[in-house]
Structures are given as C-alpha cells and as structure tokens.
Design an enzyme around this catalytic site. Structure first.
Site, PDB file in Angstrom:
ATOM      1  CG  ASN A  35      14.308 -59.302  46.125  1.00  0.00           C
ATOM      2  OD1 ASN A  35      15.084 -60.499  45.623  1.00  0.00           O
ATOM      3  ND2 ASN A  35      14.629 -58.272  45.614  1.00  0.00           N
TER       4      ASN A  35
ATOM      5  CG  HIS B 153      19.593 -57.246  34.535  1.00  0.00           C
ATOM      6  ND1 HIS B 153      18.598 -56.577  34.273  1.00  0.00           N
ATOM      7  CD2 HIS B 153      20.063 -57.921  33.381  1.00  0.00           C
ATOM      8  CE1 HIS B 153      18.329 -56.750  33.210  1.00  0.00           C
ATOM      9  NE2 HIS B 153      19.203 -57.562  32.584  1.00  0.00           N
TER      10      HIS B 153
ATOM     11  N   GLY C 153      19.449 -62.067  38.673  1.00  0.00           N
ATOM     12  CA  GLY C 153      20.879 -61.715  38.010  1.00  0.00           C
ATOM     13  C   GLY C 153      20.890 -61.511  36.648  1.00  0.00           C
ATOM     14  N   GLY C 154      19.849 -61.297  35.891  1.00  0.00           N
ATOM     15  CA  GLY C 154      19.770 -61.100  34.561  1.00  0.00           C
ATOM     16  C   GLY C 154      19.756 -61.975  33.649  1.00  0.00           C
TER      17      GLY C 154
ATOM     18  CE  LYS D 243      11.930 -60.492  34.212  1.00  0.00           C
ATOM     19  NZ  LYS D 243      11.241 -59.275  35.161  1.00  0.00           N
TER      20      LYS D 243
ATOM     21  CB  VAL E 232      23.079 -56.024  49.216  1.00  0.00           C
ATOM     22  CG1 VAL E 232      24.475 -55.229  49.470  1.00  0.00           C
ATOM     23  CG2 VAL E 232      23.248 -57.672  49.097  1.00  0.00           C
TER      24      VAL E 232
ATOM     25  NE  ARG F 132      17.779 -62.174  48.655  1.00  0.00           N
ATOM     26  CZ  ARG F 132      18.411 -60.901  48.103  1.00  0.00           C
ATOM     27  NH1 ARG F 132      18.657 -59.918  48.783  1.00  0.00           N
ATOM     28  NH2 ARG F 132      18.587 -60.606  46.821  1.00  0.00           N
TER      29      ARG F 132
END
Length: 447
Positions: A289, A235, A164-165, A158, A294, A291
């Site tokens: 995250n 993802h 975002g994958g 990774k 969504v 923030r």
C-alpha cells in the site's frame, strides 16, 4: 517547508493530517463535499473549499475541482490521505505537472503497486518472498489449468486491479477452476473496468501481517515493525494490533529487514506498507500500500514516531528524523475500527448522533470526527471512529481496551462497538490464536 497544504480527504484521516500540519505550523486547507460542510475537519481547518455534491465522483475524486481549490487558496502541496485519490498515479502526476508537491510516493511506484500483477513482478525483483502462483496475468482458462497443475489446489483467482476482496474467487479443485476463473473476471470487470486476473496458491489458515516502511530522498530506509491485521470480514480489517502475537523477536527483525531492503532496492520514497500472509513460519508478499494506512496509529503508539509528520517532512525534501537503531518497540497497541453498521447484520446505519462520548484515560487514543449533533452521511465509508489502546504488554492492553469500550458512547445509531465488546472476550483474541478466516468462519457463526 511548505507554505500551505491542501488535504484532499474527509473524516478522521483529514483531521489527522490537519493536526500534523498545525504542529508543524503549516496552514491547511480542507476540501469537502456539500455533505461534509459541517464536519469537524472543515470546522478546524484554516481554510475550507467546497468542491462538489455528496457523490465522491463529483467531489473527492473530482480532480479539476481539487486543482481549482489549490489555485484559489495558493497551496503548494497536496496530501491525499487514505482512499479516494491517495493511490491514483495519474493524480500524483497531475499534481506534479502543476508545480505542486504530492505528499506521497512517486507515481511510478503507485502505478506499479496498484496493479497486483506488476506488484508481484516488482516484489520478486526486490527479493520479496511470494505466494506460489502465476508469474503474471492469466488470460485463458487453458493457461489457468496448466498453472493449477503446477501450483496445486486450492487455488485463488484474483483481480489484478482494485481491492476490498472484489474479484477474488477460490477454486477448491481443478473441476471448480472454470467457474472461479469466469466469476473472478466478470466481477473484476464490473468493479474495476479491468478483467485481468492472476493465480495464487490458496493458503489454508494464514495470518495477515504487514510491515510499516518509510524512506526519504537521502537514502535512508527504516522499518517500524509489523502490525497484525487478521481479524477481517470480507477482507475488511476490523481489529489490528502491534506487535503481532504470532511472531518472535527474531521473526520480527527478519521480516522487517526484508521489507526495508526491498523498499531500498525499489528506490521508494515516503510511507508505505508491505503486506504479507504468514503461515507455518513462512511469509508471502501479497501487496504494498503506497499510502498512509488506517491502522497507522498503533505503529505510532509502540514506536513514538509521528508517521504523518515524517511523511510531510520527507515530501519537503528533509531527511528522516531517526535511524533504524533509534527505533524501539515499547509495549503493545490495539486498534478497533468503529463503523456505523449494525453489529450483527453489518448493514450501514447512517444518521444523526445525539450523544457522543469518547473513551479516555491512560493509554487511550480516539481518532474520530463525531460530535453530538453530527449526522453521519450515507455516501461514504462507514468508519466513524478508531479506538487506539496502548499498554505495557498485550494483557494490559486488552484490559484497557475492555474498559475503554465500556466508556465509549455513540447514540442512537447502531455501531460495531457492540461487536468489539464481544470480540475482546473471545478466547482466540485473548490468546492471539486467530487467523484471517477466524472471524467469519468461527466467531460470527457462534455469536
């Protein structure tokens, strides 16, 4: 409280923050590109400032232009929304250096959690359970091979930066490690300008569980339960629900308590989301995250907490308006992300919307900037609406969702509404048995 808040975002997120400002009686400023001059946030904001052409680099990521907008309008706080500069530690520091308040976490936490290697170290120090893997960055194939022997295969390579994958490759066996290691580094370098990678055990059929946390500057830390975000393509999340159909009340309380305690140990401030992989009764931290998410509306629906309002109040130095004992989980909530994409090929479908009708009725919430006559621009993320459903229980929620999807109209551009209409009738959705590989490896192949 703030005199004026400048919102450095677009679309439904900008509109969500704008609405919170209005309810708090705080004047708002929306910055926008020329492509968004006719957008709903621009129409509804108290003030708006054009900061550049359509390109994100020249507008929504243009820090000098944003600071000029602050100076022109006299704003004393900046809300970054979601995406763009919301997890940019340098931007948060620049905002503070100009005597303004960044409505979000401190730069040190944004920076620590923005680097996945540093995030793992921080998480381990805070007592979070980790996926077995490398203790930090892996720089050579020889080092990767040594770790592979200890951790076992399959192994996930990774990228330390980004998301975002991108920069993620699976090595099924030791023979595949060299190819996966080189490919992940090359992709990470191209996408993020940083070829640093690390290794994790590749879990077979995990679920993606995230925990919403929130902390103020007075020492109060609260978790607001979990969200299930396992329905993903490449993802990217498409369908989220709260609470997770996979967890018991005991598991929910356990992982929520672990996340809240880690947040406290970190000295974190503001809204954040701890993300975990869950398999066979075990949780493994993957990232945080720093923030607003969504999918935050589904947490708001089951708790009654206005996360954006609390986020603004915390940034202003005020304490949380509730305690952990005040948090109760009522009913079930689901969010469908509706994208301007072809429902089968997933190709973007920007264009003019000539007919728009949002679903309504009990338990239905729609967050969107669409209106009849609006042209969806081709320059940004394809998300155009979020359909949020709340019901007494999961079955009730799914029934309302099925009805609401039939009411929702966006024409003539193709959207993923058609995909969600198929999804809601899938057996794995009905019984909650899906995992993060189900959509791509089962549903999309059969449908």
């Amino acid at each position: 409280m703030f005199k004026k808040i400048l919102i450095t975002n677009r679309g439904d997120v900008a509109l969500r923050v704008l609405r919170a400002c209005k309810e708090l009686d705080i004047p708002s400023v929306v910055v926008h590109s020329t492509a968004d001059a006719d957008s709903m946030p621009v129409r509804l904001a108290d003030e708006s400032v054009c900061i550049g052409p359509p390109s994100s680099a020249e507008s929504y990521l243009n820090i000098p232009a944003i600071l000029s907008a602050v100076a022109i309008t006299g704003a004393d706080a900046v809300h970054p929304g979601v995406g763009f500069l919301s997890e940019n530690a340098d931007f948060a520091e620049i905002v503070a250096a100009h005597g303004l308040t960044f409505i979000g976490p401190e730069p040190r936490h944004i920076r620590a959690m923005g680097d996945k290697v540093e995030a793992k170290i921080t998480a381990a120090n805070a007592g979070l359970p980790l996926v077995p893997g490398s203790p930090g960055a892996v720089h050579t194939l020889v080092e990767a091979q040594r770790i592979g022997k200890d951790v076992g295969y399959p192994l996930l390579v990774k990228a330390a930066s980004g998301g975002g994958g991108r920069g993620m490759k699976v090595a099924e066996t030791a023979d595949h490690l060299g190819e996966a290691f080189s490919a992940a580094r090359a992709e990470a370098k191209a996408a993020f300008g940083d070829d640093t990678v690390y290794l994790e055990r590749y879990l077979g059929q995990p679920r993606h569980i995230e925990v919403q946390v929130i902390a103020d500057s007075h020492g109060h830390v609260v978790h607001l339960g979990e969200r299930e975000c396992s329905v993903q393509r490449r993802h990217q999340k498409l369908f989220e629900e709260a609470p997770s159909p996979a967890l018991s009340a005991e598991q929910r309380a356990r992982i929520g308590g672990i996340a809240a305690e880690a947040t406290r140990k970190m000295g974190y401030l503001g809204v954040g989301t701890m993300e975990f992989l869950y398999e066979d009764g075990e949780f493994f931290f993957i990232e945080m995250n720093t923030r607003l998410q969504v999918e935050h509306p589904i947490t708001e629906e089951i708790t009654g907490v206005d996360l954006v309002r609390e986020q603004i109040r915390i940034a202003a130095g005020m304490p949380l308006s509730f305690t952990q004992d005040d948090v109760t989980f009522i009913g079930h909530a689901i969010e469908c992300r509706i994208n301007a994409e072809h429902p089968e090929t997933f190709m973007p479908t920007p264009g003019k919307v000539t007919a728009f009708h949002a679903a309504g009725g009990p338990g239905v919430r729609v967050e969107s900037c669409l209106y009849s006559g609006y042209s969806v621009p081709p320059y940004y993320d394809s998300l155009i609406a979020k359909l949020i459903i709340h019901g007494d229980d999961r079955d009730h929620c799914l029934a309302r969702l099925r009805r609401a999807l039939q009411e929702f109209i966006v024409e003539p551009i193709p959207t993923t509404l058609a995909l969600h209409k198929r999804l809601v009738d899938a057996d794995a959705i009905k019984d909650g048995s899906y995992n993060i590989r189900w959509l791509e490896e089962v549903f999309l192949k059969e449908n």
